[in-house]
Design a protein around this motif. Structure first.
Motif, PDB file in Angstrom:
ATOM      1  N   PRO A  95       0.831  -1.214   0.000  1.00  0.00           N
ATOM      2  CA  PRO A  95       0.000   0.000   0.000  1.00  0.00           C
ATOM      3  C   PRO A  95       0.864   1.262   0.000  1.00  0.00           C
ATOM      4  CG  PRO A  95      -0.851  -1.590   1.570  1.00  0.00           C
ATOM      5  CD  PRO A  95       0.469  -2.134   1.090  1.00  0.00           C
ATOM      6  N   VAL A  96       0.371   2.292  -0.677  1.00  0.00           N
ATOM      7  CA  VAL A  96       1.062   3.579  -0.763  1.00  0.00           C
ATOM      8  C   VAL A  96       0.211   4.621  -0.046  1.00  0.00           C
ATOM      9  CG1 VAL A  96       1.948   5.373  -2.305  1.00  0.00           C
ATOM     10  CG2 VAL A  96       2.104   2.963  -2.969  1.00  0.00           C
ATOM     11  N   ALA A  97       0.828   5.390   0.837  1.00  0.00           N
ATOM     12  CA  ALA A  97       0.105   6.420   1.585  1.00  0.00           C
ATOM     13  C   ALA A  97       0.654   7.796   1.232  1.00  0.00           C
ATOM     14  CB  ALA A  97       0.229   6.179   3.084  1.00  0.00           C
ATOM     15  N   PHE A  98      -0.265   8.715   0.939  1.00  0.00           N
ATOM     16  CA  PHE A  98       0.081  10.108   0.677  1.00  0.00           C
ATOM     17  C   PHE A  98      -0.382  10.927   1.882  1.00  0.00           C
ATOM     18  CE2 PHE A  98      -0.861   7.924  -3.261  1.00  0.00           C
ATOM     19  CZ  PHE A  98       0.185   8.281  -4.110  1.00  0.00           C
ATOM     20  N   LYS A  99       0.522  11.676   2.484  1.00  0.00           N
ATOM     21  CA  LYS A  99       0.177  12.469   3.667  1.00  0.00           C
ATOM     22  C   LYS A  99       0.210  13.956   3.321  1.00  0.00           C
ATOM     23  CE  LYS A  99       1.919   9.028   6.947  1.00  0.00           C
ATOM     24  NZ  LYS A  99       0.581   8.683   7.478  1.00  0.00           N
ATOM     25  N   ALA A 100      -0.840  14.671   3.696  1.00  0.00           N
ATOM     26  CA  ALA A 100      -0.932  16.091   3.367  1.00  0.00           C
ATOM     27  C   ALA A 100       0.230  16.884   3.946  1.00  0.00           C
ATOM     28  CB  ALA A 100      -2.264  16.650   3.874  1.00  0.00           C
ATOM     29  N   GLU A 101       0.727  16.471   5.103  1.00  0.00           N
ATOM     30  CA  GLU A 101       1.812  17.211   5.754  1.00  0.00           C
ATOM     31  C   GLU A 101       3.080  17.194   4.909  1.00  0.00           C
ATOM     32  OE1 GLU A 101       3.371  13.535   8.620  1.00  0.00           O
ATOM     33  OE2 GLU A 101       2.065  15.091   9.426  1.00  0.00           O
ATOM     34  N   GLU A 102       3.213  16.213   3.991  1.00  0.00           N
ATOM     35  CA  GLU A 102       4.398  16.156   3.132  1.00  0.00           C
ATOM     36  C   GLU A 102       4.487  17.353   2.195  1.00  0.00           C
ATOM     37  OE1 GLU A 102       5.764  12.336   1.433  1.00  0.00           O
ATOM     38  OE2 GLU A 102       3.851  11.555   2.160  1.00  0.00           O
ATOM     39  N   ILE A 103       3.355  17.960   1.868  1.00  0.00           N
ATOM     40  CA  ILE A 103       3.370  19.137   0.990  1.00  0.00           C
ATOM     41  C   ILE A 103       2.897  20.380   1.733  1.00  0.00           C
ATOM     42  CG2 ILE A 103       3.201  17.869  -1.180  1.00  0.00           C
ATOM     43  CD1 ILE A 103       0.201  18.392  -1.178  1.00  0.00           C
ATOM     44  N   GLY A 104       3.036  20.353   3.064  1.00  0.00           N
ATOM     45  CA  GLY A 104       2.780  21.541   3.860  1.00  0.00           C
ATOM     46  C   GLY A 104       1.323  21.873   4.100  1.00  0.00           C
ATOM     47  N   LEU A 105       0.443  20.884   3.985  1.00  0.00           N
ATOM     48  CA  LEU A 105      -0.979  21.107   4.221  1.00  0.00           C
ATOM     49  C   LEU A 105      -1.433  20.328   5.449  1.00  0.00           C
ATOM     50  CD1 LEU A 105      -2.394  20.728   0.577  1.00  0.00           C
ATOM     51  CD2 LEU A 105      -1.921  22.857   1.808  1.00  0.00           C
ATOM     52  N   SER A 106      -2.439  20.846   6.134  1.00  0.00           N
ATOM     53  CA  SER A 106      -3.023  20.086   7.238  1.00  0.00           C
ATOM     54  C   SER A 106      -3.973  19.019   6.725  1.00  0.00           C
ATOM     55  CB  SER A 106      -3.771  21.026   8.195  1.00  0.00           C
ATOM     56  OG  SER A 106      -4.840  21.673   7.515  1.00  0.00           O
ATOM     57  N   ALA A 107      -4.511  19.215   5.512  1.00  0.00           N
ATOM     58  CA  ALA A 107      -5.429  18.241   4.906  1.00  0.00           C
ATOM     59  C   ALA A 107      -5.427  18.444   3.398  1.00  0.00           C
ATOM     60  CB  ALA A 107      -6.844  18.402   5.454  1.00  0.00           C
ATOM     61  N   PHE A 108      -5.617  17.353   2.646  1.00  0.00           N
ATOM     62  CA  PHE A 108      -5.780  17.469   1.203  1.00  0.00           C
ATOM     63  C   PHE A 108      -7.093  18.164   0.856  1.00  0.00           C
ATOM     64  CE2 PHE A 108      -3.066  13.587   1.320  1.00  0.00           C
ATOM     65  CZ  PHE A 108      -2.002  14.086   0.587  1.00  0.00           C
ATOM     66  N   GLY A 109      -8.073  17.989   1.704  1.00  0.00           N
ATOM     67  CA  GLY A 109      -9.390  18.528   1.463  1.00  0.00           C
ATOM     68  C   GLY A 109     -10.346  17.997   2.510  1.00  0.00           C
ATOM     69  N   TYR A 110     -11.642  18.043   2.189  1.00  0.00           N
ATOM     70  CA  TYR A 110     -12.664  17.669   3.159  1.00  0.00           C
ATOM     71  C   TYR A 110     -13.795  16.943   2.446  1.00  0.00           C
ATOM     72  CZ  TYR A 110     -10.205  20.947   6.150  1.00  0.00           C
ATOM     73  OH  TYR A 110      -9.233  21.588   6.870  1.00  0.00           O
ATOM     74  N   ASN A 111     -14.312  15.901   3.103  1.00  0.00           N
ATOM     75  CA  ASN A 111     -15.428  15.142   2.549  1.00  0.00           C
ATOM     76  C   ASN A 111     -16.729  15.625   3.169  1.00  0.00           C
ATOM     77  OD1 ASN A 111     -16.435  13.100   0.842  1.00  0.00           O
ATOM     78  ND2 ASN A 111     -16.606  11.662   2.550  1.00  0.00           N
TER      79      ASN A 111
END
Length: 406
Positions: A95-111
């Motif tokens: 599995p591959v995990a993308f974390k928002a903190e890697e690009i300086g964000l607290s979240a990619f977005g919101y559902n």
């Protein structure tokens, strides 16, 4: 019945046709520039299990329009996006995990639930100065070089400098302007649902790649982080079989498909279903006409691209007709051509990427499996590539140039 042509008092009025989330946002944004805007359409019927993951660019647009505060309490942050290869391929990577903190964000977005989003937009539309709500349907259009007429089912005709068509895949405005559309019907169907579950989601959205399409669990707000929405893409035959088997069997199948990732699951509400298509208009503009949302493009539900692509249409349109004061004639051909030049590449690129990924899942070729596996492996191990993909997927500049009037 005699018809009445209505000419608004303010210069260069705009008519937005279609009252879903895209049409509502466009109408609000343009009215808050100080324009006279009429929104033609009525609230749509609730669609079971349908939620939308609003990525950072879309949230930026809603923030700048002061719409986000009324939506945020009903939205759940997406801090990690995980991809799991469940195709059974010999080349399946971890599995591959993308974390928002890697690009300086607290979240990619919101559902957020679709109905909640649209209710908030309707409430804002009702209090936006300069925005008239026409609770009727458009039945015909006449597009000319200097103006456009929109005929309503009441017999009334609205005269506009610009028509913004947000009236969906079967857009009547697009047809009236003789703009063609390329449609691909995929051998798939999506089933949607909302679940309560035993284990907390941890603000992680998980997309399982299967041989029939993605199975995607997306966090929803709720006590203890124990609610999620599901979009499950499968063959039409599988969708029919699961429909016929009933809700309990569907829940059991969902638990098995995600290996009980969230523990025991309980269905909330009804199960929805819709066909998977890709659709692209052959042009995004016509005389006094601009296409946005699904009137311009429709994508399979992969990577949360659909509504976010549509909100980028709105942001671009507003940016092109913005100014201090706003441009006098928003339907000017030069402005519309500039809009189309900007949007054409983004739309074509997103459609190509989504169709490529979807096609790679349906293919059973060894070479395709190897390429997909190698790609996911690289994303997991090569941080610069992963960060580039995350930024590109979000299109982080979306909406930053929107300048609503005070």
């Amino acid at each position: 019945m005699p018809t009445t042509v209505v000419q608004h008092d303010l210069e260069a009025p705009v008519v937005v046709v279609g009252a879903g989330a895209v049409g509502l946002t466009a109408a609000i944004a343009l009215a808050r520039q100080g324009r006279a805007v009429t929104l033609v359409g009525q609230p749509g019927a609730p669609r079971p299990g349908r939620t939308v993951a609003l990525l950072e660019g879309s949230v930026d647009l809603l923030r700048q329009l002061d719409l986000w505060p009324s939506i945020a309490p009903a939205a759940e942050a997406l801090r990690t996006m995980r991809i799991v290869d469940a195709t059974g391929s010999l080349f399946a990577p971890p599995p591959v995990a993308f974390k928002a903190e890697e690009i300086g964000l607290s979240a990619f977005g919101y559902n957020v639930d679709n109905a909640t989003l649209e209710a908030a937009l309707w409430q804002a539309a009702g209090t936006t100065s300069g925005l008239t709500l026409a609770s009727s349907a458009a039945t015909g259009f006449a597009f000319k070089a200097d103006a456009a007429d929109v005929r309503l089912d009441t017999g009334e005709v609205l005269r506009a400098s610009l028509v913004v068509a947000a009236d969906g895949r079967a857009s009547l405005a697009r047809k009236a302007a003789h703009i063609g559309v390329r449609t691909t019907e995929h051998p798939q169907r999506a089933m949607t649902a909302t679940f309560a579950h035993a284990a907390p989601h941890g603000n992680v959205s998980t997309e399982f790649h299967t041989r029939e399409g993605p199975f995607t669990l997306v966090p929803l707000p709720g006590e203890g982080q124990r609610r999620s929405s599901l979009v499950w893409v499968m063959s039409p035959a599988a969708a029919r079989r699961r429909r016929a088997a009933g809700d309990a069997a569907f829940v059991r199948d969902a638990e098995r498909q995600c290996a009980r990732l969230l523990g025991a699951m309980t269905l909330e509400g009804a199960i929805g279903s819709f066909p998977i298509i890709t659709q692209a208009a052959t042009a995004l503009i016509g005389p006094r006409l601009v296409l946005v949302g699904e009137a311009a493009h429709a994508l399979p539900p992969i990577g949360a691209q659909g509504l976010n692509l549509s909100f980028r249409d709105v942001a671009a349109l507003v940016r092109h007709v913005a100014g201090t004061p706003p441009v006098a004639d928003p339907g000017n051909a030069e402005i519309l051509r500039a809009f189309e030049r900007e949007r054409r590449r983004d739309v074509a690129g997103r459609i190509a990427a989504v169709d490529l990924l979807n096609g790679s899942l349906l293919s059973r070729g060894v070479a395709t499996d190897a390429l997909r596996g190698a790609g996911l492996m690289a994303l997991g191990r090569v941080a610069p590539v992963r960060r580039f993909l995350m930024r590109h997927g979000l299109a982080p500049g979306t909406g930053r140039s929107v300048r609503p009037s005070a």
